[in-house]
Scaffold this motif. Structure first.
Motif, PDB file in Angstrom:
ATOM      1  N   GLU A   1       0.926   7.826  -9.042  1.00  0.00           N
ATOM      2  CA  GLU A   1       0.273   6.653  -8.465  1.00  0.00           C
ATOM      3  C   GLU A   1       1.210   5.452  -8.507  1.00  0.00           C
TER       4      GLU A   1
ATOM      5  N   VAL B   1       1.053   1.289  -8.449  1.00  0.00           N
ATOM      6  CA  VAL B   1       0.026   0.293  -8.741  1.00  0.00           C
ATOM      7  C   VAL B   1       0.524  -1.109  -8.381  1.00  0.00           C
ATOM      8  N   ILE B   2      -0.361  -1.883  -7.747  1.00  0.00           N
ATOM      9  CA  ILE B   2      -0.091  -3.306  -7.529  1.00  0.00           C
ATOM     10  C   ILE B   2      -0.262  -3.989  -8.888  1.00  0.00           C
ATOM     11  N   THR B   3       0.741  -4.736  -9.346  1.00  0.00           N
ATOM     12  CA  THR B   3       0.601  -5.415 -10.637  1.00  0.00           C
ATOM     13  C   THR B   3       0.963  -6.888 -10.497  1.00  0.00           C
TER      14      THR B   3
ATOM     15  N   ALA C   1      -2.212   4.280 -14.878  1.00  0.00           N
ATOM     16  CA  ALA C   1      -1.970   4.858 -13.556  1.00  0.00           C
ATOM     17  C   ALA C   1      -2.045   6.372 -13.647  1.00  0.00           C
ATOM     18  N   LEU C   2      -2.496   7.019 -12.568  1.00  0.00           N
ATOM     19  CA  LEU C   2      -2.438   8.479 -12.488  1.00  0.00           C
ATOM     20  C   LEU C   2      -0.985   8.894 -12.249  1.00  0.00           C
TER      21      LEU C   2
ATOM     22  N   PHE D   1      -6.295 -10.662 -12.657  1.00  0.00           N
ATOM     23  CA  PHE D   1      -5.687  -9.961 -11.524  1.00  0.00           C
ATOM     24  C   PHE D   1      -5.644  -8.456 -11.767  1.00  0.00           C
ATOM     25  N   GLU D   2      -5.220  -8.042 -12.984  1.00  0.00           N
ATOM     26  CA  GLU D   2      -5.147  -6.608 -13.280  1.00  0.00           C
ATOM     27  C   GLU D   2      -6.544  -5.972 -13.238  1.00  0.00           C
TER      28      GLU D   2
ATOM     29  N   GLU E   1      -9.816   2.341   1.232  1.00  0.00           N
ATOM     30  CA  GLU E   1      -8.509   1.813   1.627  1.00  0.00           C
ATOM     31  C   GLU E   1      -7.944   2.646   2.779  1.00  0.00           C
TER      32      GLU E   1
ATOM     33  N   HIS F   1       0.799  -1.241   0.000  1.00  0.00           N
ATOM     34  CA  HIS F   1       0.000   0.000   0.000  1.00  0.00           C
ATOM     35  C   HIS F   1       0.821   1.274   0.000  1.00  0.00           C
TER      36      HIS F   1
ATOM     37  N   VAL G   1      -7.370  -5.529  -9.546  1.00  0.00           N
ATOM     38  CA  VAL G   1      -6.648  -4.400  -8.957  1.00  0.00           C
ATOM     39  C   VAL G   1      -7.226  -3.077  -9.466  1.00  0.00           C
TER      40      VAL G   1
ATOM     41  N   PRO H   1       4.141   3.714  -1.425  1.00  0.00           N
ATOM     42  CA  PRO H   1       4.873   3.885  -2.689  1.00  0.00           C
ATOM     43  C   PRO H   1       6.314   3.395  -2.590  1.00  0.00           C
TER      44      PRO H   1
ATOM     45  N   ARG I   1      -8.886   0.411  -7.640  1.00  0.00           N
ATOM     46  CA  ARG I   1      -8.218   1.707  -7.814  1.00  0.00           C
ATOM     47  C   ARG I   1      -9.199   2.830  -8.103  1.00  0.00           C
TER      48      ARG I   1
ATOM     49  N   TYR J   1       4.132   1.097 -15.093  1.00  0.00           N
ATOM     50  CA  TYR J   1       2.852   0.472 -15.382  1.00  0.00           C
ATOM     51  C   TYR J   1       2.485   0.621 -16.857  1.00  0.00           C
TER      52      TYR J   1
ATOM     53  N   PRO K   1      -2.422  10.441  -5.006  1.00  0.00           N
ATOM     54  CA  PRO K   1      -2.613  10.588  -6.459  1.00  0.00           C
ATOM     55  C   PRO K   1      -4.066  10.911  -6.824  1.00  0.00           C
TER      56      PRO K   1
END
Lengths: 159, 143
Positions: free
Chosen positions: A81, A83-85, A77-78, B61-62, B77, A39, B65, A41, B69, A51, B131
């Motif tokens: 941001e 991102v979990i990938t 992604a912003l 998965f993507e 969150e 969670h 996620v 960065p 987001r 990303y 963000p």
């Protein structure tokens, strides 16, 4: 109130009490680490630039990925941001130590959660039949969460 | 010592009646919040485990996620961090109180729990919502 029939011996209930404390302390440590990794960065997540590269590589390799982007189900992604990938998580879980840590987190969370759930239900259930059913339900939920979770962790990175 | 009556028997009805009739005190509020956050976290654990079945398939998965987001989920969150932080700090308080402080000290310790919860939630949560909610504001203000 003291005459209520208990489903478990004093010794078993004391063990449950102690176990809730031990798993609780363990969870504070595991969850702090989990939170830092998933969670915050850090390098365990992809930056917006990374990303974008991951998305284009996936899109080149898999038509379903292209469709998901077109449908808005996978988004850019912003700026700033993280991102979990799939890639980053797979890389991390390729290390057996991380797999072990995540399995421990899962098992502790499931034990602590389902024991806590049983304790709460036990406060409001009076008949021994209802208490036994609550215990059986908590055990089944524990097994379901643990088995499914271990399968997910072990299958990470295996396509 | 007064005799126990039927109204003293633990039941959901008596629980709600008792909660509603009492003036909130730190020890009781701490207990109630611990119970509510705990129940929520058990529910979340099950949903989280079900969601992570997608670990077997990169595209699934993507998508999973990406769903989490959305701005609303980012705010959730943030709240989730608060819920976990409260349950953790209050749990540590319970252990410390059992071992060292005994009863009678729950008031200052509960306020300490709340302070630590807010601090961790603000510091950690800042990075979660940055963000989505803070960067756009800064941009809007021309910073």
């Amino acid at each position: 109130m003291g005459t209520r029939k208990q489903s478990f011996s004093v010794r078993a209930r004391a063990a449950g009490w102690l176990w809730q404390r031990l798993t609780g302390v363990g969870l504070v440590l595991f969850l702090a680490l989990h939170f830092w990794v998933q969670h915050m960065p850090t390098g365990f997540l992809a930056t917006a630039e990374e990303y974008a590269v991951i998305m284009s590589e996936f899109a080149a390799a898999d038509q379903r990925y292209v469709e998901a982007i077109a449908e808005g189900k996978i988004r850019d992604a912003l700026p700033a941001e993280h991102v979990i990938t799939y890639d980053k998580v797979s890389q991390r879980l390729a290390n057996p130590l991380w797999k072990g840590i995540d399995v421990m987190l899962l098992v502790f969370a499931a034990l602590h959660g389902m024991n806590g759930l049983y304790n709460v239900m036990g406060d409001y259930l009076r008949s021994s039949g209802a208490r036994k059913a609550a215990f059986g339900g908590a055990v089944l939920l524990f097994l379901a969460v643990t088995v499914q979770g271990v399968v997910s962790i072990m299958s990470a990175g295996v396509r | 010592m007064r005799l126990l009556t039927r109204n003293d028997i633990p039941s959901l009805k008596n629980f709600i009646a008792t909660v509603v009739s009492m003036t909130p005190k730190p020890g009781m509020v701490a207990w109630l919040l611990h119970r509510l956050t705990g129940l929520f976290l058990v529910l979340y654990l099950v949903l989280h485990t079900l969601g992570l079945r997608s670990m077997g398939d990169p595209v699934a998965f993507e998508k999973y996620v990406t769903m989490y987001r959305q701005p609303l989920f980012k705010f959730a969150e943030f709240l989730l961090l608060g819920v976990v932080a409260y349950h953790a700090f209050n749990g540590i308080r319970i252990i410390l109180q059992d071992m060292f402080f005994r009863s009678g000290t729950e008031r200052p310790l509960f306020y300490l729990v709340l302070l630590l919860t807010v601090m961790i939630t603000v510091v950690g949560g800042y990075h979660i919502i940055y963000p989505y909610f803070i960067a756009p504001l800064l941009l809007w203000w021309g910073l």
